[in-house]
Design a protein around this motif. Structure first.
Motif, PDB file in Angstrom:
ATOM      1  N   LYS A 165       0.820  -1.219   0.000  1.00  0.00           N
ATOM      2  CA  LYS A 165       0.000   0.000   0.000  1.00  0.00           C
ATOM      3  C   LYS A 165       0.849   1.261   0.000  1.00  0.00           C
ATOM      4  O   LYS A 165       0.585   2.211  -0.744  1.00  0.00           O
ATOM      5  CB  LYS A 165      -0.924  -0.019   1.221  1.00  0.00           C
ATOM      6  N   TRP A 166       1.897   1.286   0.816  1.00  0.00           N
ATOM      7  CA  TRP A 166       2.657   2.519   1.021  1.00  0.00           C
ATOM      8  C   TRP A 166       3.997   2.561   0.290  1.00  0.00           C
ATOM      9  O   TRP A 166       4.484   3.637  -0.034  1.00  0.00           O
ATOM     10  CB  TRP A 166       2.895   2.739   2.519  1.00  0.00           C
ATOM     11  N   ILE A 167       4.598   1.410   0.042  1.00  0.00           N
ATOM     12  CA  ILE A 167       5.948   1.376  -0.532  1.00  0.00           C
ATOM     13  C   ILE A 167       5.956   0.818  -1.949  1.00  0.00           C
ATOM     14  O   ILE A 167       6.542   1.407  -2.865  1.00  0.00           O
ATOM     15  CB  ILE A 167       6.910   0.533   0.339  1.00  0.00           C
ATOM     16  N   GLY A 168       5.320  -0.324  -2.135  1.00  0.00           N
ATOM     17  CA  GLY A 168       5.350  -0.993  -3.431  1.00  0.00           C
ATOM     18  C   GLY A 168       5.597  -2.477  -3.243  1.00  0.00           C
ATOM     19  O   GLY A 168       5.218  -3.058  -2.224  1.00  0.00           O
ATOM     20  N   GLU A 169       6.233  -3.082  -4.215  1.00  0.00           N
ATOM     21  CA  GLU A 169       6.476  -4.518  -4.177  1.00  0.00           C
ATOM     22  C   GLU A 169       7.311  -4.902  -2.963  1.00  0.00           C
ATOM     23  O   GLU A 169       8.316  -4.255  -2.645  1.00  0.00           O
ATOM     24  CB  GLU A 169       7.189  -4.965  -5.449  1.00  0.00           C
ATOM     25  N   VAL A 170       6.904  -5.963  -2.294  1.00  0.00           N
ATOM     26  CA  VAL A 170       7.602  -6.403  -1.096  1.00  0.00           C
ATOM     27  C   VAL A 170       8.826  -7.215  -1.478  1.00  0.00           C
ATOM     28  O   VAL A 170       8.721  -8.213  -2.199  1.00  0.00           O
ATOM     29  CB  VAL A 170       6.678  -7.281  -0.220  1.00  0.00           C
ATOM     30  N   PRO A 171      10.028  -6.804  -1.044  1.00  0.00           N
ATOM     31  CA  PRO A 171      11.232  -7.590  -1.349  1.00  0.00           C
ATOM     32  C   PRO A 171      11.228  -8.881  -0.553  1.00  0.00           C
ATOM     33  O   PRO A 171      10.557  -8.995   0.473  1.00  0.00           O
ATOM     34  CB  PRO A 171      12.380  -6.674  -0.915  1.00  0.00           C
ATOM     35  N   SER A 172      11.954  -9.875  -1.020  1.00  0.00           N
ATOM     36  CA  SER A 172      12.031 -11.131  -0.283  1.00  0.00           C
ATOM     37  C   SER A 172      12.727 -10.899   1.046  1.00  0.00           C
ATOM     38  O   SER A 172      13.675 -10.106   1.161  1.00  0.00           O
ATOM     39  CB  SER A 172      12.807 -12.181  -1.098  1.00  0.00           C
ATOM     40  N   ALA A 173      12.228 -11.571   2.091  1.00  0.00           N
ATOM     41  CA  ALA A 173      12.797 -11.469   3.441  1.00  0.00           C
ATOM     42  C   ALA A 173      12.823 -10.033   3.936  1.00  0.00           C
ATOM     43  O   ALA A 173      13.759  -9.596   4.582  1.00  0.00           O
ATOM     44  CB  ALA A 173      14.202 -12.067   3.490  1.00  0.00           C
ATOM     45  N   ALA A 174      11.769  -9.273   3.654  1.00  0.00           N
ATOM     46  CA  ALA A 174      11.720  -7.864   4.077  1.00  0.00           C
ATOM     47  C   ALA A 174      11.611  -7.770   5.588  1.00  0.00           C
ATOM     48  O   ALA A 174      10.844  -8.466   6.228  1.00  0.00           O
ATOM     49  CB  ALA A 174      10.527  -7.172   3.434  1.00  0.00           C
ATOM     50  N   ALA A 175      12.389  -6.860   6.146  1.00  0.00           N
ATOM     51  CA  ALA A 175      12.313  -6.502   7.560  1.00  0.00           C
ATOM     52  C   ALA A 175      12.435  -7.698   8.496  1.00  0.00           C
ATOM     53  O   ALA A 175      11.751  -7.796   9.491  1.00  0.00           O
ATOM     54  CB  ALA A 175      11.003  -5.770   7.858  1.00  0.00           C
ATOM     55  N   THR A 176      13.306  -8.614   8.183  1.00  0.00           N
ATOM     56  CA  THR A 176      13.548  -9.729   9.080  1.00  0.00           C
ATOM     57  C   THR A 176      14.527  -9.293  10.157  1.00  0.00           C
ATOM     58  O   THR A 176      15.449  -8.519   9.902  1.00  0.00           O
ATOM     59  CB  THR A 176      14.146 -10.934   8.327  1.00  0.00           C
TER      60      THR A 176
END
Length: 292
Positions: free
Chosen positions: A278-289
Motif C-alpha cells: 500500500k505505502w511502498i510498493g512490491e515487497v522484497p524477499s525477506a523484508a524486515a527480518t
C-alpha cells in the motif's frame, strides 16, 4: 490488562475480585436454553489470535496509545485527507487494536524522539518515526524487532554528476538533523547544512540553496513520485543495511511485548505485506527480518 499511570494496585485487586464474581455467575448460568456461549469478537487483522493474557501495559492516557512521530515523513507518516496516515501509522493502529484502544499521534521533533527525551518526559507511549535502530539510540530507547529495511539516497538535479558522497564534497549538501543520513555524511568528511524535516531539504534543492540532499531512500522515492519534482533524481544509493524499529521507554517490556507480537502476527497473516504494498510498493524477499 491495560492501565494508566494513575491506576493503583488497590483498583487492580478490586477489578480481579469483580472478574472472579463474573466468572462464577457465568458458570451458574451456563444451562441457558440456547445452550451456547457468546462468541468472542474476532482478533483484528495483524493482531495475534488466541494470544496469552495481555501484559499489564501502562499507557499515559485512558483509552489511547499515544504515538510520537515527526511530520512529514512520507510514506511512513504524513498529513493526508485531514489526518496522519502512513506505513508506521497502519502498524500502530494494529497495536492499538490489540490493546483495545485508539491511536493518538503527536507531532514531535525528531531529535527529541531519537534521543529518548520525548518518551522519558511522558509525551508518548511509543515512537514511530521511520527510526533506524542504532547502538547509540539503544542506550536511551528500547526498540521493537526490526520492521523495515532501509538505505540512504542522494538526490540532486538530473545530470548533476553527484553519484557518491565523495563526489558531493565541495557541493552544498543538506541533511536532516539527528538522522543516520547526516551521520554518514559527516563520517565521510562532509559538512552538510542541517535542517529539521525532509520537506526543508527538498525545498532547498528546488530553490537552488542546495546541490544535493541525503535522505532515506523510500522518502526520496516518495517525493520523486510528484511530477513537480521531475527535474530531480536519485543520483546515488548508499547501501547501509539500516533497519527501522519502534521505540519505547527503557524498561517498558510490557508494551514492547505487545508490539513484537503484533509484528509477528502481521507477518504471518499477510497484513504486513498488504501495508508494505500500500505505502511502498512490491515487497522484497525477506523484508524486515530481524537482524541476526
Amino acid at each position: 490488562m491495560i492501565r494508566t499511570r494513575r491506576t493503583t494496585r488497590r483498583t487492580t485487586t478490586a477489578g480481579a475480585l469483580l472478574a472472579a464474581a463474573g466468572l462464577f455467575l457465568a458458570a451458574c448460568g451456563s444451562d441457558d436454553e440456547d445452550g451456547g456461549d457468546t462468541p468472542a469478537a474476532p482478533a483484528p487483522t495483524g493482531a495475534v489470535s488466541n494470544a496469552p493474557t495481555t501484559p499489564d501495559v501502562e499507557l499515559i492516557s485512558d483509552g489511547k496509545l499515544t504515538v510520537c512521530t515527526s511530520l512529514p515523513y512520507a510514506p511512513f507518516e504524513a498529513n493526508q485527507d485531514g489526518k496522519v496516515q502512513g506505513f508506521d501509522i497502519d502498524i500502530m493502529d494494529l497495536v492499538s487494536a490489540q490493546l483495545g484502544v485508539t491511536t493518538d499521534v503527536k507531532d514531535t521533533g525528531f531529535d527529541g524522539i531519537q534521543s529518548g527525551a520525548a518518551l522519558n518526559a511522558g509525551q508518548c507511549d511509543i515512537a514511530a518515526a521511520g527510526m533506524t535502530i542504532t547502538p547509540e539510540r539503544q542506550q536511551s530507547i528500547d526498540f521493537s524487532a526490526p520492521y523495515f529495511d532501509a538505505n540512504q539516497a542522494l538526490v540532486s538535479k538530473k545530470g548533476s554528476g553527484i553519484t557518491s558522497l565523495e563526489a558531493a564534497k565541495g557541493k552544498k549538501l543538506t541533511s536532516q538533523e539527528a538522522t543516520t543520513g547526516e551521520k554518514y555524511a559527516r563520517d565521510a568528511g562532509l559538512d552538510p547544512v542541517s535542517v529539521g524535516t525532509p520537506d526543508l531539504q527538498f525545498n532547498a534543492l528546488k530553490a537552488g540553496q542546495a546541490d544535493v540532499a541525503i535522505q532515506d531512500l523510500p522518502v526520496v522515492s516518495e517525493w520523486l513520485k510528484d511530477a513537480a519534482n521531475a527535474d530531480f533524481e536519485i543520483s546515488a544509493t548508499i547501501e547501509t543495511g539500516e533497519q527501522y524499529g519502534f521505540g519505547v521507554k527503557k524498561g517498558n517490556s510490557a508494551l514492547l511485548e505487545v508490539v513484537n507480537s503484533v509484528l509477528e502476527g502481521a507477518r504471518s497473516d499477510g497484513t504486513y505485506d498488504e501495508i508494505y504494498t500500500k505505502w511502498i510498493g512490491e515487497v522484497p524477499s525477506a523484508a524486515a527480518t530481524p537482524a541476526s
